[in-house]
Design a protein around this motif. Structure first.
Motif, PDB file in Angstrom:
ATOM      1  N   VAL A  54       0.858  -1.091  -0.045  1.00 22.33           N
ATOM      2  CA  VAL A  54      -0.080  -0.061   0.006  1.00 22.33           C
ATOM      3  C   VAL A  54       0.800   1.257   0.132  1.00 22.33           C
ATOM      4  CG1 VAL A  54      -1.690   1.215   1.383  1.00 22.33           C
ATOM      5  CG2 VAL A  54      -1.813  -1.108   1.241  1.00 22.33           C
ATOM      6  N   VAL A  55       0.309   2.356  -0.680  1.00 22.62           N
ATOM      7  CA  VAL A  55       1.170   3.539  -0.738  1.00 22.62           C
ATOM      8  C   VAL A  55       0.266   4.760  -0.165  1.00 22.62           C
ATOM      9  CG1 VAL A  55       2.015   5.387  -2.371  1.00 22.62           C
ATOM     10  CG2 VAL A  55       2.213   2.977  -3.049  1.00 22.62           C
ATOM     11  N   GLU A  56       0.718   5.450   0.690  1.00 25.81           N
ATOM     12  CA  GLU A  56      -0.005   6.399   1.584  1.00 25.81           C
ATOM     13  C   GLU A  56      -1.348   5.912   2.132  1.00 25.81           C
ATOM     14  OE1 GLU A  56       0.803  10.067   1.935  1.00 25.81           O
ATOM     15  OE2 GLU A  56       2.746   9.336   1.382  1.00 25.81           O
ATOM     16  N   ASP A  57      -1.426   4.829   2.472  1.00 26.51           N
ATOM     17  CA  ASP A  57      -2.581   4.144   3.056  1.00 26.51           C
ATOM     18  C   ASP A  57      -3.826   4.273   2.189  1.00 26.51           C
ATOM     19  OD1 ASP A  57      -1.557   3.340   5.432  1.00 26.51           O
ATOM     20  OD2 ASP A  57      -1.721   5.491   6.348  1.00 26.51           O
ATOM     21  N   MET A  58      -3.764   4.459   0.810  1.00 29.37           N
ATOM     22  CA  MET A  58      -4.713   4.492   0.068  1.00 29.37           C
ATOM     23  C   MET A  58      -4.766   3.774  -1.534  1.00 29.37           C
ATOM     24  SD  MET A  58      -4.588   8.566  -1.205  1.00 29.37           S
ATOM     25  CE  MET A  58      -3.628   9.017  -2.520  1.00 29.37           C
ATOM     26  N   VAL A  59      -3.372   3.558  -1.788  1.00 32.75           N
ATOM     27  CA  VAL A  59      -3.272   2.867  -3.150  1.00 32.75           C
ATOM     28  C   VAL A  59      -2.918   1.506  -3.038  1.00 32.75           C
ATOM     29  CG1 VAL A  59      -2.024   3.135  -5.419  1.00 32.75           C
ATOM     30  CG2 VAL A  59      -3.001   5.254  -4.195  1.00 32.75           C
ATOM     31  N   TYR A  60      -3.518   0.394  -3.553  1.00 32.93           N
ATOM     32  CA  TYR A  60      -3.039  -0.723  -3.231  1.00 32.93           C
ATOM     33  C   TYR A  60      -2.077  -1.023  -4.591  1.00 32.93           C
ATOM     34  CZ  TYR A  60      -3.453  -5.824  -4.130  1.00 32.93           C
ATOM     35  OH  TYR A  60      -3.205  -7.169  -4.453  1.00 32.93           O
ATOM     36  N   PHE A  61      -1.036  -2.163  -4.334  1.00 33.57           N
ATOM     37  CA  PHE A  61      -0.131  -2.576  -5.300  1.00 33.57           C
ATOM     38  C   PHE A  61      -0.120  -3.941  -5.330  1.00 33.57           C
ATOM     39  CE2 PHE A  61       3.252  -0.916  -2.600  1.00 33.57           C
ATOM     40  CZ  PHE A  61       3.995  -1.921  -2.487  1.00 33.57           C
ATOM     41  N   SER A  62       0.220  -4.693  -6.116  1.00 39.16           N
ATOM     42  CA  SER A  62       0.663  -6.221  -6.473  1.00 39.16           C
ATOM     43  C   SER A  62       1.878  -6.333  -7.227  1.00 39.16           C
ATOM     44  CB  SER A  62      -0.544  -6.983  -6.905  1.00 39.16           C
ATOM     45  OG  SER A  62      -0.107  -8.290  -7.328  1.00 39.16           O
ATOM     46  N   LEU A  63       2.760  -6.868  -6.671  1.00 38.80           N
ATOM     47  CA  LEU A  63       4.213  -7.142  -7.396  1.00 38.80           C
ATOM     48  C   LEU A  63       3.865  -7.919  -8.704  1.00 38.80           C
ATOM     49  CD1 LEU A  63       6.804  -7.324  -4.306  1.00 38.80           C
ATOM     50  CD2 LEU A  63       6.186  -5.353  -5.897  1.00 38.80           C
ATOM     51  N   ASP A  64       2.829  -8.700  -8.797  1.00 36.04           N
ATOM     52  CA  ASP A  64       2.625  -9.360  -9.946  1.00 36.04           C
ATOM     53  C   ASP A  64       2.160  -8.805 -11.044  1.00 36.04           C
ATOM     54  OD1 ASP A  64       3.125 -11.733  -8.196  1.00 36.04           O
ATOM     55  OD2 ASP A  64       1.076 -12.089  -7.618  1.00 36.04           O
ATOM     56  N   SER A  65       1.580  -7.499 -10.643  1.00 32.60           N
ATOM     57  CA  SER A  65       1.072  -6.822 -11.935  1.00 32.60           C
ATOM     58  C   SER A  65       1.675  -5.428 -12.098  1.00 32.60           C
ATOM     59  CB  SER A  65      -0.479  -6.606 -11.917  1.00 32.60           C
ATOM     60  OG  SER A  65      -0.839  -5.974 -10.818  1.00 32.60           O
ATOM     61  N   LEU A  66       2.476  -5.051 -10.986  1.00 30.98           N
ATOM     62  CA  LEU A  66       3.266  -3.784 -11.045  1.00 30.98           C
ATOM     63  C   LEU A  66       4.380  -3.483 -12.121  1.00 30.98           C
ATOM     64  CD1 LEU A  66       2.835  -0.896  -9.352  1.00 30.98           C
ATOM     65  CD2 LEU A  66       4.385  -1.968  -7.815  1.00 30.98           C
ATOM     66  N   LEU A  67       4.274  -2.475 -12.819  1.00 28.24           N
ATOM     67  CA  LEU A  67       5.376  -2.282 -13.513  1.00 28.24           C
ATOM     68  C   LEU A  67       6.764  -1.417 -12.840  1.00 28.24           C
ATOM     69  CD1 LEU A  67       6.875  -2.473 -16.285  1.00 28.24           C
ATOM     70  CD2 LEU A  67       5.704  -0.435 -17.077  1.00 28.24           C
ATOM     71  N   LEU A  68       7.826  -2.046 -12.752  1.00 28.18           N
ATOM     72  CA  LEU A  68       8.875  -1.220 -11.863  1.00 28.18           C
ATOM     73  C   LEU A  68       9.988  -1.132 -12.737  1.00 28.18           C
ATOM     74  CD1 LEU A  68       8.262  -3.694  -8.785  1.00 28.18           C
ATOM     75  CD2 LEU A  68       7.700  -1.252  -8.997  1.00 28.18           C
ATOM     76  N   PRO A  69      11.061  -0.219 -12.302  1.00 26.97           N
ATOM     77  CA  PRO A  69      12.279  -0.400 -12.988  1.00 26.97           C
ATOM     78  C   PRO A  69      13.180  -1.447 -12.535  1.00 26.97           C
ATOM     79  CG  PRO A  69      12.005   1.646 -11.696  1.00 26.97           C
ATOM     80  CD  PRO A  69      10.879   0.784 -11.276  1.00 26.97           C
ATOM     81  N   THR A  70      14.088  -2.055 -13.539  1.00 29.47           N
ATOM     82  CA  THR A  70      14.923  -3.236 -13.394  1.00 29.47           C
ATOM     83  C   THR A  70      15.556  -3.039 -11.975  1.00 29.47           C
ATOM     84  OG1 THR A  70      15.165  -3.204 -15.596  1.00 29.47           O
ATOM     85  CG2 THR A  70      16.834  -4.648 -14.425  1.00 29.47           C
ATOM     86  N   SER A  71      15.539  -4.249 -11.378  1.00 24.22           N
ATOM     87  CA  SER A  71      16.132  -4.520  -9.964  1.00 24.22           C
ATOM     88  C   SER A  71      15.649  -3.598  -8.640  1.00 24.22           C
ATOM     89  CB  SER A  71      17.705  -4.236  -9.989  1.00 24.22           C
ATOM     90  OG  SER A  71      18.150  -2.894 -10.097  1.00 24.22           O
ATOM     91  N   TYR A  72      14.406  -2.886  -8.947  1.00 20.83           N
ATOM     92  CA  TYR A  72      14.010  -2.327  -8.021  1.00 20.83           C
ATOM     93  C   TYR A  72      12.774  -2.957  -7.290  1.00 20.83           C
ATOM     94  CZ  TYR A  72      11.010   1.310  -4.964  1.00 20.83           C
ATOM     95  OH  TYR A  72      10.337   1.724  -4.200  1.00 20.83           O
ATOM     96  N   LYS A  73      12.533  -3.204  -5.978  1.00 16.80           N
ATOM     97  CA  LYS A  73      11.494  -3.857  -5.272  1.00 16.80           C
ATOM     98  C   LYS A  73      11.182  -2.740  -3.932  1.00 16.80           C
ATOM     99  CE  LYS A  73       9.973  -7.987  -3.040  1.00 16.80           C
ATOM    100  NZ  LYS A  73      10.209  -9.155  -2.410  1.00 16.80           N
ATOM    101  N   PRO A  74      10.015  -2.443  -3.946  1.00 16.72           N
ATOM    102  CA  PRO A  74       9.571  -1.241  -3.209  1.00 16.72           C
ATOM    103  C   PRO A  74       9.548  -1.874  -1.705  1.00 16.72           C
ATOM    104  CG  PRO A  74       7.781  -1.914  -4.408  1.00 16.72           C
ATOM    105  CD  PRO A  74       8.825  -2.695  -4.995  1.00 16.72           C
ATOM    106  N   THR A  75       9.972  -1.044  -0.717  1.00 16.24           N
ATOM    107  CA  THR A  75       9.924  -1.475   0.644  1.00 16.24           C
ATOM    108  C   THR A  75       9.181  -0.205   1.444  1.00 16.24           C
ATOM    109  OG1 THR A  75      12.195  -0.413   0.952  1.00 16.24           O
ATOM    110  CG2 THR A  75      12.029  -2.831   0.597  1.00 16.24           C
TER     111      THR A  75
END
Length: 99
Positions: free
Chosen positions: A46-67
């Protein structure tokens, strides 16, 4: 993704009783800059307690994993995801991490 709010245009062929989708687009989408990743649990977060994300469908820069705590920019689509009304489509860190 299931839950996303989209607008679809269809072509209906009355002689053959068939329909065909011509286009599908998000009903509403938006961008958020310099917002914090609130939480990450396994492949979801979750981002800012209001936006959901799933790593299965999220487009990310190479080698970046959100924490949790990361400052990110993202594009989101209106979506019904449990307690959340928005789902992140793509996300990038505001600053480059150096290892």
């Amino acid at each position: 993704m299931k839950g996303d709010w989209v607008q679809a245009k269809f072509y209906i062929n009355p002689t053959q009783s068939t329909t065909q989708a011509q286009s599908v687009a998000p009903l509403r989408y938006s961008r958020l800059d310099q917002v914090r990743v609130t939480s990450v649990y396994k492949n979801n977060g979750v981002v800012e307690d209001m936006v959901y994300f799933s790593l299965d469908s999220l487009l990310l820069p190479t080698s970046y994993k959100p924490t949790a705590g990361d400052l990110v920019n993202l594009v989101m689509v209106e979506s019904s995801q449990s307690f959340y009304s928005w789902r992140a489509l793509c996300m990038a860190p505001c600053t480059q991490r150096y290892y």
